[in-house]
Write a protein that holds these residues in place. Structure first.
Motif, PDB file in Angstrom:
ATOM      1  N   SER A  14       1.717   6.822   8.049  1.00 50.01           N
ATOM      2  CA  SER A  14       1.055   8.124   7.408  1.00 50.01           C
ATOM      3  C   SER A  14      -0.146   8.263   7.656  1.00 50.01           C
ATOM      4  O   SER A  14      -0.172   9.144   6.932  1.00 50.01           O
ATOM      5  CB  SER A  14       1.736   7.487   6.828  1.00 50.01           C
ATOM      6  OG  SER A  14       1.452   7.003   5.502  1.00 50.01           O
ATOM      7  N   ARG A  15      -1.091   7.513   7.337  1.00 52.14           N
ATOM      8  CA  ARG A  15      -2.148   6.849   7.187  1.00 52.14           C
ATOM      9  C   ARG A  15      -2.890   6.004   7.969  1.00 52.14           C
ATOM     10  O   ARG A  15      -2.392   5.224   8.659  1.00 52.14           O
ATOM     11  CB  ARG A  15      -2.355   6.331   5.674  1.00 52.14           C
ATOM     12  CG  ARG A  15      -2.170   7.618   4.767  1.00 52.14           C
ATOM     13  CD  ARG A  15      -2.313   6.914   3.427  1.00 52.14           C
ATOM     14  NE  ARG A  15      -3.920   6.648   2.741  1.00 52.14           N
ATOM     15  CZ  ARG A  15      -4.332   6.521   2.248  1.00 52.14           C
ATOM     16  NH1 ARG A  15      -3.766   6.216   1.213  1.00 52.14           N
ATOM     17  NH2 ARG A  15      -5.427   5.873   2.009  1.00 52.14           N
ATOM     18  N   ASP A  16      -4.662   6.414   8.286  1.00 51.64           N
ATOM     19  CA  ASP A  16      -5.082   5.631   9.304  1.00 51.64           C
ATOM     20  C   ASP A  16      -4.736   3.762   9.245  1.00 51.64           C
ATOM     21  O   ASP A  16      -5.079   3.469   7.732  1.00 51.64           O
ATOM     22  CB  ASP A  16      -6.456   5.762   9.456  1.00 51.64           C
ATOM     23  CG  ASP A  16      -7.033   6.829   9.847  1.00 51.64           C
ATOM     24  OD1 ASP A  16      -5.583   7.791  10.771  1.00 51.64           O
ATOM     25  OD2 ASP A  16      -7.946   7.486   9.818  1.00 51.64           O
ATOM     26  N   PHE A  17      -4.780   3.235   9.701  1.00 56.99           N
ATOM     27  CA  PHE A  17      -4.180   1.776   9.605  1.00 56.99           C
ATOM     28  C   PHE A  17      -4.243   1.269  11.115  1.00 56.99           C
ATOM     29  O   PHE A  17      -5.489  -0.072  10.992  1.00 56.99           O
ATOM     30  CB  PHE A  17      -2.660   1.288   9.335  1.00 56.99           C
ATOM     31  CG  PHE A  17      -2.074  -0.287   9.335  1.00 56.99           C
ATOM     32  CD1 PHE A  17      -2.470  -0.461   7.753  1.00 56.99           C
ATOM     33  CD2 PHE A  17      -1.758  -0.526  10.311  1.00 56.99           C
ATOM     34  CE1 PHE A  17      -2.629  -2.487   7.480  1.00 56.99           C
ATOM     35  CE2 PHE A  17      -1.548  -2.113  10.281  1.00 56.99           C
ATOM     36  CZ  PHE A  17      -2.355  -2.721   9.076  1.00 56.99           C
ATOM     37  N   PHE A  18      -4.002   1.363  12.205  1.00 58.90           N
ATOM     38  CA  PHE A  18      -4.392   0.526  13.353  1.00 58.90           C
ATOM     39  C   PHE A  18      -5.511   0.397  14.343  1.00 58.90           C
ATOM     40  O   PHE A  18      -6.372   1.378  13.432  1.00 58.90           O
ATOM     41  CB  PHE A  18      -3.064   1.405  14.409  1.00 58.90           C
ATOM     42  CG  PHE A  18      -1.610   1.409  14.024  1.00 58.90           C
ATOM     43  CD1 PHE A  18      -1.085   0.130  13.476  1.00 58.90           C
ATOM     44  CD2 PHE A  18      -0.963   2.464  14.036  1.00 58.90           C
ATOM     45  CE1 PHE A  18       0.499  -0.279  13.280  1.00 58.90           C
ATOM     46  CE2 PHE A  18       0.002   2.162  12.721  1.00 58.90           C
ATOM     47  CZ  PHE A  18       0.879   1.606  13.106  1.00 58.90           C
ATOM     48  N   THR A  19      -5.928  -0.589  14.748  1.00 58.83           N
ATOM     49  CA  THR A  19      -6.765  -1.107  15.393  1.00 58.83           C
ATOM     50  C   THR A  19      -6.889  -0.768  17.073  1.00 58.83           C
ATOM     51  O   THR A  19      -5.594  -1.634  16.740  1.00 58.83           O
ATOM     52  CB  THR A  19      -7.827  -1.472  14.714  1.00 58.83           C
ATOM     53  OG1 THR A  19      -7.444  -3.078  14.705  1.00 58.83           O
ATOM     54  CG2 THR A  19      -8.134  -1.620  13.046  1.00 58.83           C
ATOM     55  N   THR A  45       0.714  -1.532   0.098  1.00 53.69           N
ATOM     56  CA  THR A  45      -0.209   0.233  -0.179  1.00 53.69           C
ATOM     57  C   THR A  45       0.407   1.332  -0.173  1.00 53.69           C
ATOM     58  O   THR A  45       1.700   1.121   0.078  1.00 53.69           O
ATOM     59  CB  THR A  45      -0.842   0.103   0.842  1.00 53.69           C
ATOM     60  OG1 THR A  45       0.200   0.524   2.360  1.00 53.69           O
ATOM     61  CG2 THR A  45      -1.432  -0.933   1.086  1.00 53.69           C
ATOM     62  N   THR A  46       0.333   2.288   0.376  1.00 47.89           N
ATOM     63  CA  THR A  46       1.436   3.171   0.088  1.00 47.89           C
ATOM     64  C   THR A  46       1.552   4.166   1.425  1.00 47.89           C
ATOM     65  O   THR A  46       1.684   4.891   1.612  1.00 47.89           O
ATOM     66  CB  THR A  46       0.269   4.928  -0.544  1.00 47.89           C
ATOM     67  OG1 THR A  46      -1.625   5.128  -0.001  1.00 47.89           O
ATOM     68  CG2 THR A  46      -0.021   4.337  -2.371  1.00 47.89           C
ATOM     69  N   ILE A  47       0.840   3.435   2.617  1.00 52.15           N
ATOM     70  CA  ILE A  47       1.224   3.300   3.887  1.00 52.15           C
ATOM     71  C   ILE A  47       2.501   3.283   3.833  1.00 52.15           C
ATOM     72  O   ILE A  47       3.281   2.310   3.640  1.00 52.15           O
ATOM     73  CB  ILE A  47       0.378   3.031   4.918  1.00 52.15           C
ATOM     74  CG1 ILE A  47      -0.826   3.420   4.705  1.00 52.15           C
ATOM     75  CG2 ILE A  47       0.477   3.286   6.413  1.00 52.15           C
ATOM     76  CD1 ILE A  47      -2.393   2.078   5.554  1.00 52.15           C
ATOM     77  N   ARG A  48       3.085   5.162   4.811  1.00 49.58           N
ATOM     78  CA  ARG A  48       4.761   4.510   5.134  1.00 49.58           C
ATOM     79  C   ARG A  48       4.487   3.810   6.848  1.00 49.58           C
ATOM     80  O   ARG A  48       3.173   4.437   7.514  1.00 49.58           O
ATOM     81  CB  ARG A  48       5.533   5.812   4.665  1.00 49.58           C
ATOM     82  CG  ARG A  48       5.111   5.341   3.217  1.00 49.58           C
ATOM     83  CD  ARG A  48       6.323   6.500   2.655  1.00 49.58           C
ATOM     84  NE  ARG A  48       6.429   7.452   3.020  1.00 49.58           N
ATOM     85  CZ  ARG A  48       6.533   9.396   2.637  1.00 49.58           C
ATOM     86  NH1 ARG A  48       7.867   8.504   2.429  1.00 49.58           N
ATOM     87  NH2 ARG A  48       6.081   9.551   3.498  1.00 49.58           N
ATOM     88  N   THR A  64      -3.059   3.812  20.563  1.00 49.64           N
ATOM     89  CA  THR A  64      -2.974   5.469  20.759  1.00 49.64           C
ATOM     90  C   THR A  64      -4.505   5.930  19.983  1.00 49.64           C
ATOM     91  O   THR A  64      -5.463   6.478  20.421  1.00 49.64           O
ATOM     92  CB  THR A  64      -2.033   6.142  20.833  1.00 49.64           C
ATOM     93  OG1 THR A  64      -1.076   5.760  21.494  1.00 49.64           O
ATOM     94  CG2 THR A  64      -2.269   7.493  20.845  1.00 49.64           C
ATOM     95  N   ASN A  65      -4.155   5.574  18.675  1.00 52.52           N
ATOM     96  CA  ASN A  65      -5.713   6.082  17.882  1.00 52.52           C
ATOM     97  C   ASN A  65      -5.107   5.160  16.278  1.00 52.52           C
ATOM     98  O   ASN A  65      -3.676   3.946  16.027  1.00 52.52           O
ATOM     99  CB  ASN A  65      -5.248   7.686  17.212  1.00 52.52           C
ATOM    100  CG  ASN A  65      -3.962   8.465  17.024  1.00 52.52           C
ATOM    101  OD1 ASN A  65      -3.140   7.319  16.141  1.00 52.52           O
ATOM    102  ND2 ASN A  65      -3.845   9.082  18.245  1.00 52.52           N
ATOM    103  N   ALA A  66      -5.665   5.260  15.551  1.00 52.86           N
ATOM    104  CA  ALA A  66      -5.429   4.521  13.948  1.00 52.86           C
ATOM    105  C   ALA A  66      -4.423   5.138  13.478  1.00 52.86           C
ATOM    106  O   ALA A  66      -3.984   4.679  12.216  1.00 52.86           O
ATOM    107  CB  ALA A  66      -6.050   4.709  12.955  1.00 52.86           C
ATOM    108  N   LYS A  67      -3.111   6.067  13.805  1.00 52.59           N
ATOM    109  CA  LYS A  67      -2.724   6.024  13.500  1.00 52.59           C
ATOM    110  C   LYS A  67      -1.606   6.083  13.890  1.00 52.59           C
ATOM    111  O   LYS A  67       0.458   5.750  13.832  1.00 52.59           O
ATOM    112  CB  LYS A  67      -1.945   8.154  12.973  1.00 52.59           C
ATOM    113  CG  LYS A  67      -2.678   8.553  11.215  1.00 52.59           C
ATOM    114  CD  LYS A  67      -2.570   9.705  11.687  1.00 52.59           C
ATOM    115  CE  LYS A  67      -3.499   9.922  10.161  1.00 52.59           C
ATOM    116  NZ  LYS A  67      -3.221  10.991   9.706  1.00 52.59           N
ATOM    117  N   ASN A  68      -1.223   5.791  15.572  1.00 59.49           N
ATOM    118  CA  ASN A  68      -0.186   5.975  16.802  1.00 59.49           C
ATOM    119  C   ASN A  68      -0.768   4.725  17.079  1.00 59.49           C
ATOM    120  O   ASN A  68      -1.174   4.278  17.802  1.00 59.49           O
ATOM    121  CB  ASN A  68       0.204   6.667  17.650  1.00 59.49           C
ATOM    122  CG  ASN A  68       0.694   8.193  16.544  1.00 59.49           C
ATOM    123  OD1 ASN A  68       1.668   8.067  15.885  1.00 59.49           O
ATOM    124  ND2 ASN A  68      -0.342   8.886  16.119  1.00 59.49           N
TER     125      ASN A  68
END
Length: 885
Positions: A311-316, A293-296, A442-446
């Motif tokens: 770099s973009r929303d990914f985590f749950t 994907t384009t996520i870094r 923490t959130n979708a990015k961290n």
């Protein structure tokens, strides 16, 4: 006309009622429509089945699943798993802890680390916080250490104690000795994340407990306390609803488990009376495919506890527990060095000219000599390049064109005096693949991350891999040890560890010993219900069976020689399969048929054989557990959903496939079988019984065949309680049968039935030994006689005599007749002499006993026996009158 069909064997077992008219088949003449609570032998006789001894109740009378632990034939245990808890029984006795006055001061770390002495080595630190309890942070070489001197009262010396320790994260070491830092009682035992109960026996006025860790990621310890008196109970991750999903395999002192719904576990025997339930971690994989994907992603620090950012929303939130691997663009290694024989991680230098130059940064104040070292081709053979004694920012170019060289920097042995230095090597080329495990969302990015293998850069990278196992991606549902690897399977994926390294899936390991990770590329994507190790590894899915193969059957599996081939399309139920020599026995996906899968010697393919083909109704209520007994005969115990057990007496050479039913006054819920140094395997059932209006779950052990022949010690009752002692007629301690009717064997005879009141009964005569338990009845109803009796099927028939060949049979141990409503007993007179009603016939041959038969077009022989009176039937000859063909 008259005929005399002969039943020479009772080892053909039950047959479907739809096949009762197949009188053209010889097998059917020897089969039965009813065979309940009889135990046939491969040799052909059948006996009133063994009784059971009441061993104990399950913990809090909860539903339980039991696992056998077999280190050797003479060294076994049974693991009892209930709702979030495990107990361990050795020789039928649950491990328990005594009542002692010994205390660990501040063992729960509620407010601080008071009571614990700080013995940290240089650069390491042990600290406390309200959220992490005790934290032990080492340097990789030096240990963070906390010690406590524990006082032992005189009365408690020589008494076994136990430390109960809960590790929240990481792996620590426990030592217990009679001096500070001593190891005379427990020596540097490694305790992983999970619950531990460690036994030790102090003999002196004081013992010293040491908790230590040298990991560069903090190890968190939740508690360390002396065990309370009572059963050893270890916390597990399995709710009651998860227990039936547990699959397990054992290697030495470790049982590996998978359940498909939570992280894999290790049940570890640290010593015979010291046990642990800990999380299974493979810190280096396996990983899913590289990110496309384009996520870094990037990390905030190269080591320790840090943050992973997308770099973009990914985590749950379900990523907590996930592994992530990031490949850096360039290589940076950074370590704080505070002791001798400590070094940074290494960088890998390649290329030519200025492209080989790397930066060296040394900051801090120290007394000692730092050494830059190199190793050619691969890390390990380190030699000195240059040294430094003060801080610097410099570069180094080795001018070794087109060579692969590894570099690191650190203090050699004897080269460090004091202080601290932050040392880094920075190389703009190449990559370092770091690995971390997510510890918080923490959130979708961290997310929070603990570094397991140092990263090489804090810059964003598109080259990253997510771990294959996590709450988000799912956990393995099956496990097996095969070909020197630990295999896990779940969903449509299967993974084999590095050869002989069960905790490693490091895909940088090259050659045949490297890990194996594959997707099942054909068929439905479904749950893997079991793995079994035979000459090949078999994989049981919901929709089909697979065999893992190399290019030939005797070739080991390797990363380049591994393929999954379909072995069948029957599909399996979510019930563990069992190994039976060179085959495996499993339950069909509908839950009602049992199959054996084995290698066909003619085709060299694995094929499945329906073991329930002659009586498919045997599993109509559904099977829930299976286990295999090998001695005295091969018996496959299949617990049914209706609370009874179907038992298959099996012998491939003698072509014996004999199903019988086992019933008791209760609901059978589980079966576990362990080998024994005695002549028979140990068979144990968990039975839910209603006692005095309450549900009790009893763990009951089958008696031996030698205890079912009418000897002084005879156990032919269920949930039996035995009395041995001074002569008495009053038997107490029978609360397990309060309000129930029990039967008693004592003084070598049947002493009749009694109702337990106030946990006791009064016998008709005094005994020094008695077996008291629930009675049961065995019934046998033969198939039709038409073909064997030369009387046409459907014509009226009558049994008028029966001849019996018996062994080890009570004088009143068997009844016989044409149906169960009209039964006769053995003759009361023998050669004009009254038979002693308490005698036991070691051999009994009576070729013609009158039977009160009636005319019917469906004549059968019915045999019935009742506990506690022993009975073995070797053969029967039936005289039938009827019309000829």
């Amino acid at each position: 006309m008259d005929s005399r069909p002969i039943l020479l064997a009772f080892n053909r077992g039950l047959v479907s009622r739809h096949a009762l008219s197949r009188v053209d088949l010889k097998r059917m003449a020897l089969s039965a429509e009813t065979q309940t609570n009889w135990m046939p032998r491969v040799l052909g006789s059948m006996s009133l089945r063994n009784g059971t001894r009441l061993i104990r109740e399950t913990r809090n009378n909860l539903p339980a699943v039991h696992l056998s632990f077999v280190y050797s034939i003479s060294d076994t245990a049974v693991l009892e798993l209930t709702d979030y808890a495990m107990r361990v029984a050795i020789n039928d006795v649950i491990i328990s802890r005594p009542d002692v006055d010994t205390l660990v001061t501040n063992g729960d770390f509620i407010t601080d680390l008071s009571g614990w002495t700080d013995s940290d080595e240089s650069g390491a630190s042990s600290t406390w916080s309200a959220t992490v309890a005790m934290s032990l942070l080492g340097t990789g070489l030096n240990y963070a250490i906390r010690d406590q001197q524990v006082t032992v009262a005189l009365a408690d010396r020589g008494v076994e104690h136990a430390l109960e320790i809960v590790v929240k994260r990481g792996t620590m070491e426990l030592s217990i000795g009679t001096a500070l830092g001593g190891t005379t009682l427990v020596s540097a035992m490694k305790l992983r994340e999970g619950a531990h109960s460690i036994a030790f026996t102090p003999t002196t006025a004081s013992v010293y407990v040491r908790l230590a860790a040298n990991d560069t990621t903090a190890v968190l310890v939740d508690s360390c306390q002396i065990a309370m008196p009572g059963d050893m109970v270890l916390t597990t991750p399995w709710a009651e609803s998860d227990l039936s999903d547990i699959r397990a395999d054992q290697s030495g002192d470790v049982t590996f488990t998978a359940d498909g719904g939570s992280r894999q576990q290790r049940i570890e025997r640290q010593a015979p009376r010291s046990w642990s339930v800990v999380s299974y971690f493979a810190e280096d994989g396996p990983f899913l495919s590289e990110n496309l994907t384009t996520i870094r992603m990037s990390v905030a620090a190269l080591s320790g506890s840090t943050t992973l950012t997308a770099s973009r929303d990914f985590f749950t939130a379900s990523n907590v527990g996930s592994l992530f691997r990031l490949a850096s663009a360039g290589q940076t290694v950074l370590s704080t060095l505070v002791a001798e024989d400590t070094y940074t991680s290494y960088i890998r230098v390649t290329g030519v000219g200025a492209g080989r130059s790397f930066a060296i940064t040394l900051t801090g104040t120290w007394v000692g000599t730092l050494t830059l070292q190199r190793s050619v081709t691969e890390p390990g053979d380190w030699t000195t390049v240059t040294t430094y004694t003060a801080g610097t920012n410099t570069t180094y170019d080795d001018t070794l064109a087109n060579q692969v060289i590894y570099y690191r920097i650190g203090f050699r042995t004897g080269a460090f005096t004091s202080g601290s230095v932050a040392a880094s090597l920075i190389y703009s080329s190449g990559t370092i693949e770091g690995i971390g495990i997510v510890t918080g969302y923490t959130n979708a990015k961290n997310v929070s991350l603990d570094v397991l293998r140092d990263f090489g850069s804090t810059s964003l990278t598109a080259s990253w891999w997510e771990g294959a196992w996590s709450p988000r991606r799912g956990w393995p549902s099956a496990v097996v040890l095969h070909d020197g690897r630990l295999w896990w399977a779940g969903k449509d994926r299967i993974a084999g560890s590095v050869s002989d390294a069960f905790d490693s899936f490091d895909d940088t390991v090259e050659g045949d010993s490297g890990p194996i990770f594959r997707t099942i590329g054909s068929g439905p994507v479904d749950t893997i219900n079991w793995l079994v190790s035979l000459s090949s590894m078999l994989v049981g899915g919901q929709g089909r069976e697979f065999v893992a193969k190399a290019s030939s059957l005797d070739e080991p599996l390797t990363p380049t020689a591994f393929t999954l081939k379909t072995a069948g399309t029957l599909g399996s139920a979510a019930i563990r399969a069992v190994q039976l020599d060179a085959s495996a026995v499993y339950v069909h996906r509908n839950g009602s048929r049992v199959y054996e899968i084995s290698l066909d010697g003619a085709t060299y393919n694995y094929t499945s054989n329906d073991l329930t083909s002659v009586v498919p109704e045997i599993g109509a209520t559904g099977f829930v557990r299976i286990a295999v007994q090998r001695v005295p005969d091969t018996r496959i115990h299949c617990v049914r959903a209706d609370g009874t057990a179907a038992i298959l007496v099996f012998d491939r050479i003698e072509k014996v496939t004999c199903w019988v039913l086992y019933e008791t006054d209760g609901v059978i819920e589980d079966v576990v079988i362990t080998p024994s140094v005695n002549s028979e395997d140990v068979v144990q059932y968990t039975v839910a019984r209603t006692v005095n209006g309450a549900t009790k779950r009893y763990f009951e052990k089958w008696s031996l065949d030698s205890e079912a022949v009418g000897a002084a010690t005879t156990v032919l009752t269920d949930a039996s309680i035995e009395y041995t002692g001074a002569s008495t007629a009053t038997i107490t301690g029978l609360g397990a049968h309060e309000g129930e009717t029990v039967v008693v064997w004592g003084n070598g005879k049947d002493l009749g039935s009694y109702v337990v009141t106030g946990a006791q009964i009064t016998l008709s005569e005094a005994v020094t030994y008695a077996c008291i338990g629930k009675p049961y009845t065995a019934q046998f109803k033969s198939a039709r006689f038409a073909e064997a009796s030369e009387i046409a099927l459907g014509q009226n028939q009558q049994i008028h005599h029966v001849g019996l060949l018996l062994a080890d049979t009570h004088a009143q141990g068997i009844r016989f007749g044409q149906d169960f409503a009209h039964m006769d007993s053995l003759p009361q007179m023998e050669e004009g002499v009254q038979v002693d009603q308490d005698s036991i016939w070691s051999t009994y041959v009576y070729d013609s006993i009158p039977v009160e038969g009636s005319w019917t077009n469906d004549t059968r022989l019915c045999l019935e026996a009742s506990s506690p009176r022993c009975c073995t039937v070797s053969a029967a000859v039936v005289s039938v009158t009827g019309h000829g063909k």
